[in-house]
Scaffold this motif. Structure first.
Motif, PDB file in Angstrom:
ATOM      1  N   LYS A 167      -8.381  -1.686  -3.589  1.00 25.89           N
ATOM      2  CA  LYS A 167      -8.392  -0.242  -3.830  1.00 25.89           C
ATOM      3  C   LYS A 167      -9.540   0.179  -4.743  1.00 25.89           C
ATOM      4  CE  LYS A 167      -4.042  -0.291  -5.211  1.00 25.89           C
ATOM      5  NZ  LYS A 167      -2.704   0.180  -5.673  1.00 25.89           N
ATOM      6  N   ASP A 168     -10.349  -0.780  -5.178  1.00 24.75           N
ATOM      7  CA  ASP A 168     -11.467  -0.466  -6.065  1.00 24.75           C
ATOM      8  C   ASP A 168     -12.464   0.449  -5.364  1.00 24.75           C
ATOM      9  OD1 ASP A 168     -14.170  -0.955  -7.443  1.00 24.75           O
ATOM     10  OD2 ASP A 168     -12.744  -1.957  -8.778  1.00 24.75           O
ATOM     11  N   ASP A 169     -13.032   1.379  -6.107  1.00 28.18           N
ATOM     12  CA  ASP A 169     -13.965   2.363  -5.543  1.00 28.18           C
ATOM     13  C   ASP A 169     -15.173   1.725  -4.862  1.00 28.18           C
ATOM     14  OD1 ASP A 169     -12.352   4.398  -6.405  1.00 28.18           O
ATOM     15  OD2 ASP A 169     -13.539   4.861  -8.202  1.00 28.18           O
ATOM     16  N   GLU A 170     -15.544   0.500  -5.274  1.00 28.09           N
ATOM     17  CA  GLU A 170     -16.727  -0.130  -4.686  1.00 28.09           C
ATOM     18  C   GLU A 170     -16.550  -0.439  -3.208  1.00 28.09           C
ATOM     19  OE1 GLU A 170     -17.559  -4.426  -5.499  1.00 28.09           O
ATOM     20  OE2 GLU A 170     -15.858  -4.230  -6.893  1.00 28.09           O
ATOM     21  N   PHE A 171     -15.298  -0.411  -2.713  1.00 27.49           N
ATOM     22  CA  PHE A 171     -15.041  -0.721  -1.313  1.00 27.49           C
ATOM     23  C   PHE A 171     -14.783   0.528  -0.466  1.00 27.49           C
ATOM     24  CE2 PHE A 171     -13.371  -4.592  -3.570  1.00 27.49           C
ATOM     25  CZ  PHE A 171     -14.515  -5.342  -3.357  1.00 27.49           C
ATOM     26  N   ASP A 172     -15.160   1.679  -1.010  1.00 24.96           N
ATOM     27  CA  ASP A 172     -15.006   2.923  -0.260  1.00 24.96           C
ATOM     28  C   ASP A 172     -15.793   2.845   1.047  1.00 24.96           C
ATOM     29  OD1 ASP A 172     -14.432   5.510   0.496  1.00 24.96           O
ATOM     30  OD2 ASP A 172     -15.964   6.411  -0.793  1.00 24.96           O
ATOM     31  N   GLY A 173     -15.097   2.979   2.165  1.00 21.02           N
ATOM     32  CA  GLY A 173     -15.736   2.924   3.468  1.00 21.02           C
ATOM     33  C   GLY A 173     -16.083   1.527   3.930  1.00 21.02           C
ATOM     34  N   GLU A 174     -15.600   0.498   3.211  1.00 21.45           N
ATOM     35  CA  GLU A 174     -15.942  -0.888   3.553  1.00 21.45           C
ATOM     36  C   GLU A 174     -14.700  -1.756   3.767  1.00 21.45           C
ATOM     37  OE1 GLU A 174     -18.577  -2.455   0.621  1.00 21.45           O
ATOM     38  OE2 GLU A 174     -20.036  -0.826   0.832  1.00 21.45           O
ATOM     39  N   LEU A 175     -13.555  -1.114   3.891  1.00 21.22           N
ATOM     40  CA  LEU A 175     -12.276  -1.821   4.046  1.00 21.22           C
ATOM     41  C   LEU A 175     -11.705  -1.568   5.433  1.00 21.22           C
ATOM     42  CD1 LEU A 175      -9.699  -3.295   2.852  1.00 21.22           C
ATOM     43  CD2 LEU A 175      -8.926  -0.988   2.157  1.00 21.22           C
ATOM     44  N   ALA A 176     -11.223  -2.620   6.085  1.00 23.83           N
ATOM     45  CA  ALA A 176     -10.527  -2.498   7.371  1.00 23.83           C
ATOM     46  C   ALA A 176      -9.127  -3.080   7.226  1.00 23.83           C
ATOM     47  CB  ALA A 176     -11.286  -3.225   8.482  1.00 23.83           C
ATOM     48  N   LEU A 177      -8.143  -2.417   7.838  1.00 23.24           N
ATOM     49  CA  LEU A 177      -6.741  -2.815   7.706  1.00 23.24           C
ATOM     50  C   LEU A 177      -6.083  -2.942   9.076  1.00 23.24           C
ATOM     51  CD1 LEU A 177      -5.776  -0.430   4.751  1.00 23.24           C
ATOM     52  CD2 LEU A 177      -6.171  -2.899   4.593  1.00 23.24           C
ATOM     53  N   GLU A 212       1.770   3.634  -1.663  1.00 26.41           N
ATOM     54  CA  GLU A 212       0.845   2.508  -1.755  1.00 26.41           C
ATOM     55  C   GLU A 212      -0.018   2.415  -0.501  1.00 26.41           C
ATOM     56  OE1 GLU A 212      -1.144  -0.946  -3.076  1.00 26.41           O
ATOM     57  OE2 GLU A 212       0.003   0.612  -4.152  1.00 26.41           O
ATOM     58  N   ALA A 213       0.578   2.683   0.654  1.00 31.47           N
ATOM     59  CA  ALA A 213      -0.194   2.671   1.903  1.00 31.47           C
ATOM     60  C   ALA A 213      -1.283   3.736   1.868  1.00 31.47           C
ATOM     61  CB  ALA A 213       0.732   2.877   3.095  1.00 31.47           C
ATOM     62  N   GLU A 214      -0.963   4.899   1.316  1.00 30.29           N
ATOM     63  CA  GLU A 214      -1.961   5.961   1.202  1.00 30.29           C
ATOM     64  C   GLU A 214      -3.072   5.564   0.238  1.00 30.29           C
ATOM     65  OE1 GLU A 214       0.407   9.284   0.078  1.00 30.29           O
ATOM     66  OE2 GLU A 214       0.938   9.819   2.146  1.00 30.29           O
ATOM     67  N   ALA A 215      -2.702   4.878  -0.850  1.00 27.80           N
ATOM     68  CA  ALA A 215      -3.704   4.453  -1.823  1.00 27.80           C
ATOM     69  C   ALA A 215      -4.646   3.418  -1.204  1.00 27.80           C
ATOM     70  CB  ALA A 215      -3.023   3.876  -3.061  1.00 27.80           C
ATOM     71  N   GLN A 216      -4.105   2.481  -0.424  1.00 28.11           N
ATOM     72  CA  GLN A 216      -4.948   1.492   0.235  1.00 28.11           C
ATOM     73  C   GLN A 216      -5.782   2.118   1.348  1.00 28.11           C
ATOM     74  OE1 GLN A 216      -2.911  -2.126   1.370  1.00 28.11           O
ATOM     75  NE2 GLN A 216      -1.799  -2.276  -0.569  1.00 28.11           N
ATOM     76  N   ASN A 217      -5.278   3.193   1.925  1.00 30.43           N
ATOM     77  CA  ASN A 217      -5.995   3.876   2.994  1.00 30.43           C
ATOM     78  C   ASN A 217      -7.260   4.567   2.502  1.00 30.43           C
ATOM     79  OD1 ASN A 217      -6.052   5.198   5.808  1.00 30.43           O
ATOM     80  ND2 ASN A 217      -5.969   6.990   4.458  1.00 30.43           N
ATOM     81  N   GLU A 218      -7.327   4.862   1.209  1.00 28.50           N
ATOM     82  CA  GLU A 218      -8.452   5.619   0.664  1.00 28.50           C
ATOM     83  C   GLU A 218      -9.798   4.973   0.993  1.00 28.50           C
ATOM     84  OE1 GLU A 218      -8.699   8.572  -1.020  1.00 28.50           O
ATOM     85  OE2 GLU A 218      -6.594   8.874  -0.486  1.00 28.50           O
ATOM     86  N   THR A 240     -16.611  -5.214   4.331  1.00 29.32           N
ATOM     87  CA  THR A 240     -16.764  -6.142   3.210  1.00 29.32           C
ATOM     88  C   THR A 240     -15.441  -6.823   2.914  1.00 29.32           C
ATOM     89  OG1 THR A 240     -18.501  -4.757   2.260  1.00 29.32           O
ATOM     90  CG2 THR A 240     -17.447  -6.346   0.787  1.00 29.32           C
ATOM     91  N   VAL A 241     -14.358  -6.062   3.081  1.00 31.44           N
ATOM     92  CA  VAL A 241     -12.998  -6.565   2.888  1.00 31.44           C
ATOM     93  C   VAL A 241     -12.190  -6.210   4.122  1.00 31.44           C
ATOM     94  CG1 VAL A 241     -10.940  -6.550   1.423  1.00 31.44           C
ATOM     95  CG2 VAL A 241     -13.196  -6.165   0.403  1.00 31.44           C
ATOM     96  N   CYS A 242     -11.396  -7.155   4.611  1.00 33.86           N
ATOM     97  CA  CYS A 242     -10.649  -6.899   5.838  1.00 33.86           C
ATOM     98  C   CYS A 242      -9.311  -7.633   5.798  1.00 33.86           C
ATOM     99  CB  CYS A 242     -11.462  -7.380   7.048  1.00 33.86           C
ATOM    100  SG  CYS A 242     -10.736  -6.960   8.646  1.00 33.86           S
ATOM    101  N   GLU A 243      -8.249  -6.895   6.009  1.00 39.43           N
ATOM    102  CA  GLU A 243      -6.942  -7.538   6.171  1.00 39.43           C
ATOM    103  C   GLU A 243      -7.072  -8.532   7.325  1.00 39.43           C
ATOM    104  OE1 GLU A 243      -2.380  -5.924   5.701  1.00 39.43           O
ATOM    105  OE2 GLU A 243      -3.825  -4.650   6.751  1.00 39.43           O
ATOM    106  N   ALA A 244      -6.512  -9.728   7.181  1.00 37.08           N
ATOM    107  CA  ALA A 244      -6.809 -10.769   8.160  1.00 37.08           C
ATOM    108  C   ALA A 244      -5.734 -11.846   8.147  1.00 37.08           C
ATOM    109  CB  ALA A 244      -8.169 -11.401   7.862  1.00 37.08           C
ATOM    110  N   TRP A 245      -5.777 -12.666   9.199  1.00 29.35           N
ATOM    111  CA  TRP A 245      -4.896 -13.827   9.318  1.00 29.35           C
ATOM    112  C   TRP A 245      -5.638 -15.064   8.853  1.00 29.35           C
ATOM    113  CZ3 TRP A 245      -4.326 -11.422  14.658  1.00 29.35           C
ATOM    114  CH2 TRP A 245      -3.345 -10.413  14.624  1.00 29.35           C
ATOM    115  N   GLY A 246      -4.954 -15.895   8.070  1.00 36.23           N
ATOM    116  CA  GLY A 246      -5.587 -17.043   7.454  1.00 36.23           C
ATOM    117  C   GLY A 246      -6.220 -17.997   8.446  1.00 36.23           C
ATOM    118  N   GLY A 247      -5.546 -18.257   9.563  1.00 35.88           N
ATOM    119  CA  GLY A 247      -6.079 -19.184  10.548  1.00 35.88           C
ATOM    120  C   GLY A 247      -7.352 -18.682  11.183  1.00 35.88           C
TER     121      GLY A 247
END
Length: 358
Positions: A167-177, A212-218, A240-247
Protein backbone atom coordinates in the motif's frame (compact mmCIF):
# COMPACT_ATOMS: atom_id res chain seq x y z
CA UNK A 1 -9.62 -25.65 11.78
CA UNK A 2 -6.25 -24.88 13.25
CA UNK A 3 -5.41 -21.74 15.21
CA UNK A 4 -4.20 -19.11 12.75
CA UNK A 5 -1.95 -17.61 15.42
CA UNK A 6 0.17 -20.75 15.79
CA UNK A 7 2.14 -20.14 12.58
CA UNK A 8 4.47 -17.44 11.27
CA UNK A 9 4.99 -17.25 7.49
CA UNK A 10 2.51 -20.12 7.17
CA UNK A 11 0.08 -18.36 9.46
CA UNK A 12 -3.54 -17.78 8.52
CA UNK A 13 -3.42 -19.71 5.28
CA UNK A 14 -7.05 -19.80 4.26
CA UNK A 15 -7.69 -22.29 1.51
CA UNK A 16 -9.40 -21.14 -1.64
CA UNK A 17 -9.14 -22.38 -5.07
CA UNK A 18 -6.76 -21.20 -7.45
CA UNK A 19 -4.97 -22.90 -10.39
CA UNK A 20 -3.00 -22.41 -13.55
CA UNK A 21 -5.19 -21.32 -16.44
CA UNK A 22 -3.10 -21.50 -19.60
CA UNK A 23 -4.47 -23.89 -22.23
CA UNK A 24 -3.37 -27.38 -23.11
CA UNK A 25 -5.09 -28.63 -26.23
CA UNK A 26 -7.28 -31.69 -25.99
CA UNK A 27 -10.15 -33.33 -27.74
CA UNK A 28 -13.67 -33.86 -26.51
CA UNK A 29 -15.24 -37.21 -26.91
CA UNK A 30 -13.31 -40.39 -27.49
CA UNK A 31 -13.65 -44.14 -27.33
CA UNK A 32 -13.85 -46.35 -24.26
CA UNK A 33 -10.10 -46.95 -24.66
CA UNK A 34 -9.46 -43.24 -24.10
CA UNK A 35 -9.58 -41.51 -20.72
CA UNK A 36 -10.46 -37.83 -20.94
CA UNK A 37 -9.03 -35.39 -18.43
CA UNK A 38 -10.23 -31.84 -17.81
CA UNK A 39 -7.80 -29.55 -16.01
CA UNK A 40 -6.64 -25.97 -15.54
CA UNK A 41 -3.95 -26.08 -18.20
CA UNK A 42 -0.51 -24.59 -17.71
CA UNK A 43 2.20 -26.13 -15.56
CA UNK A 44 -0.16 -28.06 -13.27
CA UNK A 45 -1.83 -29.79 -16.19
CA UNK A 46 1.45 -30.52 -17.95
CA UNK A 47 2.82 -32.05 -14.74
CA UNK A 48 -0.31 -34.11 -14.23
CA UNK A 49 -0.30 -35.33 -17.81
CA UNK A 50 3.30 -36.51 -17.45
CA UNK A 51 2.18 -38.84 -14.65
CA UNK A 52 -0.92 -39.94 -16.54
CA UNK A 53 1.18 -40.73 -19.61
CA UNK A 54 3.53 -42.90 -17.55
CA UNK A 55 0.53 -45.01 -16.70
CA UNK A 56 -0.78 -44.98 -20.27
CA UNK A 57 2.57 -46.23 -21.59
CA UNK A 58 1.97 -49.53 -19.79
CA UNK A 59 -1.75 -49.81 -20.52
CA UNK A 60 -4.07 -50.11 -23.49
CA UNK A 61 -5.52 -46.67 -22.80
CA UNK A 62 -4.74 -43.23 -24.12
CA UNK A 63 -5.14 -40.00 -22.15
CA UNK A 64 -6.63 -36.88 -23.73
CA UNK A 65 -6.20 -33.58 -21.91
CA UNK A 66 -8.52 -30.59 -22.23
CA UNK A 67 -8.22 -27.34 -20.28
CA UNK A 68 -10.67 -24.73 -19.06
CA UNK A 69 -10.26 -21.14 -17.93
CA UNK A 70 -11.58 -21.66 -14.42
CA UNK A 71 -13.92 -23.64 -12.21
CA UNK A 72 -17.17 -22.19 -13.55
CA UNK A 73 -16.13 -23.02 -17.11
CA UNK A 74 -15.07 -26.51 -16.04
CA UNK A 75 -18.44 -27.28 -14.50
CA UNK A 76 -20.22 -25.82 -17.51
CA UNK A 77 -18.17 -27.97 -19.90
CA UNK A 78 -19.05 -31.10 -17.94
CA UNK A 79 -22.73 -30.19 -17.87
CA UNK A 80 -22.90 -29.34 -21.57
CA UNK A 81 -20.89 -32.37 -22.70
CA UNK A 82 -22.22 -35.37 -20.76
CA UNK A 83 -20.00 -38.40 -21.13
CA UNK A 84 -17.08 -36.44 -22.62
CA UNK A 85 -14.89 -36.45 -19.49
CA UNK A 86 -13.77 -39.12 -17.05
CA UNK A 87 -11.59 -37.24 -14.58
CA UNK A 88 -11.33 -33.58 -13.61
CA UNK A 89 -8.97 -31.41 -11.58
CA UNK A 90 -11.08 -28.99 -9.53
CA UNK A 91 -9.91 -26.61 -6.85
CA UNK A 92 -11.75 -26.49 -3.53
CA UNK A 93 -13.97 -23.70 -4.82
CA UNK A 94 -14.97 -25.90 -7.74
CA UNK A 95 -15.61 -28.86 -5.47
CA UNK A 96 -18.01 -26.75 -3.41
CA UNK A 97 -19.70 -25.39 -6.54
CA UNK A 98 -20.06 -28.87 -8.02
CA UNK A 99 -21.63 -30.20 -4.83
CA UNK A 100 -24.17 -27.35 -4.90
CA UNK A 101 -25.42 -28.14 -8.43
CA UNK A 102 -28.91 -29.65 -8.79
CA UNK A 103 -27.66 -32.45 -11.04
CA UNK A 104 -24.60 -34.53 -10.10
CA UNK A 105 -21.25 -33.36 -11.48
CA UNK A 106 -19.04 -35.83 -9.66
CA UNK A 107 -19.50 -39.36 -8.42
CA UNK A 108 -18.09 -40.93 -5.26
CA UNK A 109 -14.60 -42.42 -5.31
CA UNK A 110 -14.04 -45.84 -3.79
CA UNK A 111 -10.89 -45.13 -1.79
CA UNK A 112 -10.46 -48.86 -1.16
CA UNK A 113 -9.55 -49.05 -4.84
CA UNK A 114 -7.00 -46.23 -4.44
CA UNK A 115 -4.83 -47.62 -1.62
CA UNK A 116 -1.85 -45.45 -2.53
CA UNK A 117 -3.95 -42.41 -1.69
CA UNK A 118 -4.86 -43.59 1.80
CA UNK A 119 -1.32 -44.88 2.40
CA UNK A 120 0.64 -41.85 1.18
CA UNK A 121 -1.51 -38.78 1.83
CA UNK A 122 -1.62 -37.34 5.36
CA UNK A 123 -4.70 -38.47 7.26
CA UNK A 124 -5.79 -34.92 8.03
CA UNK A 125 -5.79 -34.03 4.34
CA UNK A 126 -8.07 -36.87 3.28
CA UNK A 127 -11.22 -35.75 5.07
CA UNK A 128 -11.35 -32.03 4.35
CA UNK A 129 -14.95 -30.90 4.05
CA UNK A 130 -14.85 -30.16 0.33
CA UNK A 131 -13.52 -33.68 -0.36
CA UNK A 132 -16.34 -35.51 1.39
CA UNK A 133 -20.09 -35.39 0.85
CA UNK A 134 -22.61 -37.39 2.90
CA UNK A 135 -19.81 -39.65 4.08
CA UNK A 136 -18.55 -40.39 0.55
CA UNK A 137 -15.17 -39.26 -0.78
CA UNK A 138 -15.83 -37.16 -3.90
CA UNK A 139 -12.36 -35.70 -4.39
CA UNK A 140 -8.73 -36.57 -3.72
CA UNK A 141 -6.45 -33.77 -2.60
CA UNK A 142 -3.64 -33.20 -5.08
CA UNK A 143 -1.43 -30.12 -4.56
CA UNK A 144 -1.86 -26.96 -2.55
CA UNK A 145 -0.13 -23.62 -2.40
CA UNK A 146 -0.68 -20.03 -1.37
CA UNK A 147 -1.40 -16.67 -2.92
CA UNK A 148 1.11 -14.19 -1.59
CA UNK A 149 2.77 -11.62 -3.82
CA UNK A 150 5.98 -11.09 -5.77
CA UNK A 151 8.08 -8.03 -6.45
CA UNK A 152 10.95 -6.90 -8.64
CA UNK A 153 14.03 -6.48 -6.44
CA UNK A 154 15.77 -4.45 -9.16
CA UNK A 155 13.05 -1.82 -8.90
CA UNK A 156 12.55 -1.90 -5.13
CA UNK A 157 15.45 -0.93 -2.87
CA UNK A 158 14.12 -2.57 0.31
CA UNK A 159 12.73 -5.90 1.44
CA UNK A 160 8.95 -6.28 1.32
CA UNK A 161 7.48 -8.49 4.03
CA UNK A 162 3.84 -7.58 4.67
CA UNK A 163 0.52 -6.68 3.09
CA UNK A 164 1.01 -3.15 4.41
CA UNK A 165 4.06 -2.78 2.17
CA UNK A 166 2.05 -3.04 -1.05
CA UNK A 167 0.00 0.00 0.00
CA UNK A 168 3.06 2.27 0.01
CA UNK A 169 2.72 5.32 -2.25
CA UNK A 170 5.82 4.29 -4.23
CA UNK A 171 3.76 1.52 -5.86
CA UNK A 172 1.01 3.79 -7.15
CA UNK A 173 0.05 2.41 -10.55
CA UNK A 174 2.58 -0.43 -10.25
CA UNK A 175 0.53 -3.05 -8.37
CA UNK A 176 -1.49 -5.89 -9.91
CA UNK A 177 -3.95 -8.02 -7.91
CA UNK A 178 -5.99 -11.17 -8.38
CA UNK A 179 -9.40 -10.60 -9.95
CA UNK A 180 -11.51 -12.90 -7.76
CA UNK A 181 -13.76 -11.56 -5.04
CA UNK A 182 -13.49 -14.34 -2.47
CA UNK A 183 -9.74 -14.63 -3.01
CA UNK A 184 -9.15 -10.92 -2.61
CA UNK A 185 -11.37 -10.64 0.45
CA UNK A 186 -9.62 -13.67 1.97
CA UNK A 187 -6.19 -12.07 1.70
CA UNK A 188 -7.56 -8.77 2.94
CA UNK A 189 -9.02 -10.54 5.98
CA UNK A 190 -5.63 -12.09 6.68
CA UNK A 191 -4.02 -8.65 6.29
CA UNK A 192 -6.11 -7.27 9.16
CA UNK A 193 -5.62 -10.40 11.29
CA UNK A 194 -9.15 -11.66 10.69
CA UNK A 195 -10.72 -14.90 9.47
CA UNK A 196 -12.80 -14.63 6.31
CA UNK A 197 -15.11 -17.34 7.66
CA UNK A 198 -15.99 -15.03 10.55
CA UNK A 199 -16.64 -12.17 8.12
CA UNK A 200 -19.28 -14.28 6.40
CA UNK A 201 -21.72 -13.71 9.27
CA UNK A 202 -20.29 -10.52 10.80
CA UNK A 203 -21.24 -7.43 8.78
CA UNK A 204 -18.95 -5.12 10.73
CA UNK A 205 -15.96 -7.38 10.16
CA UNK A 206 -16.82 -7.70 6.47
CA UNK A 207 -16.83 -3.91 6.21
CA UNK A 208 -13.33 -3.87 7.70
CA UNK A 209 -12.26 -6.43 5.10
CA UNK A 210 -13.75 -4.34 2.31
CA UNK A 211 -12.02 -1.22 3.67
CA UNK A 212 -8.71 -3.09 3.42
CA UNK A 213 -9.55 -4.17 -0.13
CA UNK A 214 -10.19 -0.54 -1.04
CA UNK A 215 -6.89 0.50 0.55
CA UNK A 216 -4.98 -2.13 -1.44
CA UNK A 217 -6.87 -1.10 -4.57
CA UNK A 218 -5.43 2.42 -4.38
CA UNK A 219 -2.16 1.39 -6.03
CA UNK A 220 -3.63 -1.22 -8.38
CA UNK A 221 -3.42 -0.59 -12.13
CA UNK A 222 -4.83 -3.99 -13.16
CA UNK A 223 -6.49 -7.15 -11.88
CA UNK A 224 -5.41 -10.46 -13.41
CA UNK A 225 -7.64 -13.50 -13.78
CA UNK A 226 -5.10 -16.13 -14.84
CA UNK A 227 -1.66 -17.05 -13.55
CA UNK A 228 0.01 -16.58 -16.92
CA UNK A 229 -0.93 -12.90 -16.89
CA UNK A 230 0.54 -12.37 -13.42
CA UNK A 231 3.87 -13.81 -14.58
CA UNK A 232 3.74 -11.75 -17.79
CA UNK A 233 3.27 -8.59 -15.71
CA UNK A 234 6.35 -9.45 -13.65
CA UNK A 235 8.48 -10.61 -16.57
CA UNK A 236 7.74 -7.54 -18.69
CA UNK A 237 7.93 -5.15 -15.72
CA UNK A 238 4.36 -3.99 -16.17
CA UNK A 239 3.99 -4.55 -12.44
CA UNK A 240 6.60 -3.90 -9.78
CA UNK A 241 4.48 -5.79 -7.26
CA UNK A 242 1.98 -8.48 -8.19
CA UNK A 243 -0.21 -10.82 -6.19
CA UNK A 244 0.98 -14.25 -7.29
CA UNK A 245 1.20 -17.98 -6.69
CA UNK A 246 4.43 -19.26 -5.20
CA UNK A 247 4.92 -22.08 -7.68
CA UNK A 248 4.53 -19.76 -10.64
CA UNK A 249 7.13 -17.39 -9.22
CA UNK A 250 9.54 -20.23 -8.51
CA UNK A 251 9.22 -21.37 -12.14
CA UNK A 252 9.94 -17.78 -13.23
CA UNK A 253 13.08 -17.75 -11.09
CA UNK A 254 14.16 -21.04 -12.65
CA UNK A 255 13.83 -19.34 -16.06
CA UNK A 256 16.47 -16.81 -15.02
CA UNK A 257 14.37 -14.10 -13.38
CA UNK A 258 16.20 -14.27 -10.06
CA UNK A 259 15.31 -10.67 -9.30
CA UNK A 260 11.63 -11.59 -8.85
CA UNK A 261 11.12 -12.37 -5.17
CA UNK A 262 8.11 -14.22 -3.76
CA UNK A 263 6.71 -13.01 -0.44
CA UNK A 264 4.72 -15.00 2.06
CA UNK A 265 3.50 -11.95 4.02
CA UNK A 266 4.18 -12.01 7.73
CA UNK A 267 0.43 -11.72 8.40
CA UNK A 268 -0.20 -14.87 6.33
CA UNK A 269 -1.75 -15.52 2.94
CA UNK A 270 -4.65 -17.27 1.33
CA UNK A 271 -3.99 -20.93 0.56
CA UNK A 272 -5.66 -23.04 -2.11
CA UNK A 273 -6.05 -26.71 -2.92
CA UNK A 274 -6.50 -28.61 -6.17
CA UNK A 275 -8.12 -32.03 -6.28
CA UNK A 276 -8.73 -34.92 -8.64
CA UNK A 277 -12.31 -36.11 -8.99
CA UNK A 278 -14.29 -38.61 -11.06
CA UNK A 279 -16.87 -37.14 -13.43
CA UNK A 280 -20.40 -38.44 -12.97
CA UNK A 281 -21.42 -40.96 -15.60
CA UNK A 282 -17.95 -42.04 -16.69
CA UNK A 283 -17.95 -45.34 -18.56
CA UNK A 284 -14.42 -46.04 -17.33
CA UNK A 285 -14.90 -45.99 -13.57
CA UNK A 286 -12.71 -49.00 -12.76
CA UNK A 287 -9.92 -47.82 -15.05
CA UNK A 288 -10.04 -44.30 -13.62
CA UNK A 289 -9.53 -45.77 -10.15
CA UNK A 290 -6.49 -47.64 -11.46
CA UNK A 291 -5.12 -44.40 -12.90
CA UNK A 292 -5.72 -42.57 -9.63
CA UNK A 293 -3.97 -45.28 -7.66
CA UNK A 294 -0.95 -44.99 -9.95
CA UNK A 295 -0.98 -41.21 -9.59
CA UNK A 296 -0.80 -41.45 -5.80
CA UNK A 297 2.28 -43.67 -5.72
CA UNK A 298 4.79 -41.85 -3.54
CA UNK A 299 7.42 -41.45 -6.28
CA UNK A 300 4.84 -40.00 -8.67
CA UNK A 301 3.57 -37.55 -6.05
CA UNK A 302 7.09 -36.31 -5.35
CA UNK A 303 7.80 -35.94 -9.07
CA UNK A 304 4.54 -34.06 -9.56
CA UNK A 305 5.28 -31.71 -6.66
CA UNK A 306 8.74 -31.05 -8.06
CA UNK A 307 7.33 -30.28 -11.51
CA UNK A 308 4.50 -28.10 -10.20
CA UNK A 309 6.52 -26.34 -7.47
CA UNK A 310 3.67 -26.89 -5.04
CA UNK A 311 3.11 -28.97 -1.92
CA UNK A 312 1.55 -32.41 -2.01
CA UNK A 313 0.36 -33.46 1.43
CA UNK A 314 2.33 -36.70 1.61
CA UNK A 315 3.55 -38.44 4.73
CA UNK A 316 7.19 -37.62 5.53
CA UNK A 317 7.71 -35.08 2.71
CA UNK A 318 11.23 -34.77 1.29
CA UNK A 319 13.34 -31.68 1.95
CA UNK A 320 12.87 -30.33 -1.56
CA UNK A 321 9.15 -30.12 -0.83
CA UNK A 322 9.43 -28.55 2.62
CA UNK A 323 11.75 -25.92 1.10
CA UNK A 324 9.06 -24.70 -1.32
CA UNK A 325 8.20 -21.00 -0.79
CA UNK A 326 4.67 -21.63 0.45
CA UNK A 327 5.02 -25.10 1.97
CA UNK A 328 2.83 -25.87 4.96
CA UNK A 329 1.54 -29.16 6.37
CA UNK A 330 -2.22 -29.52 6.42
CA UNK A 331 -2.39 -29.08 10.20
CA UNK A 332 -1.03 -25.54 9.82
CA UNK A 333 -3.73 -24.49 7.36
CA UNK A 334 -7.09 -22.86 8.06
CA UNK A 335 -9.64 -23.95 5.49
CA UNK A 336 -12.60 -22.15 3.99
CA UNK A 337 -16.00 -23.00 5.42
CA UNK A 338 -17.84 -23.28 2.11
CA UNK A 339 -21.21 -23.75 3.78
CA UNK A 340 -20.83 -20.07 4.78
CA UNK A 341 -18.92 -18.70 1.81
CA UNK A 342 -20.61 -20.26 -1.22
CA UNK A 343 -24.04 -18.61 -0.70
CA UNK A 344 -22.32 -15.21 -0.48
CA UNK A 345 -20.21 -15.40 -3.63
CA UNK A 346 -22.55 -13.38 -5.85
CA UNK A 347 -23.03 -10.70 -3.23
CA UNK A 348 -19.30 -10.46 -2.60
CA UNK A 349 -18.62 -10.28 -6.33
CA UNK A 350 -20.87 -7.21 -6.54
CA UNK A 351 -19.10 -5.61 -3.57
CA UNK A 352 -15.73 -6.39 -5.13
CA UNK A 353 -16.77 -4.64 -8.34
CA UNK A 354 -17.53 -1.57 -6.26
CA UNK A 355 -14.08 -1.81 -4.66
CA UNK A 356 -12.41 -1.81 -8.07
CA UNK A 357 -14.33 1.30 -9.06
CA UNK A 358 -13.23 3.33 -6.03
Amino acid sequence: MTDRNMVTRRKALATIGAGSLAGVAGCLGGSSSTLRFLGFGGNTQESQMEIFERWADDSEYEIEGTSAGGTTEMISMIQQNPGDFDIVALNDTGMAQAAAEDEPILEPIDVDDVPNYTDNIRDGAQDLTFLVEDGDTIGLIRENGATGYAYNTELVDRELTSWDDIKDDEFDGELALLDRAVDRFSNCAVAIDADINDAADDEALLEDVIDEAEAQNENCFSYWSDGATSIQYLRQENATVCEAWGGRVLALQEDGYDHIEYVMPEEGAMAWTDTLAVVDGTENRETVHELLDFTYERENLIDMSDAMNYTVQIEDPPEEMTDLPDYAPVEDLAFRDWSKILPLQDEWSEQFQEVKQT
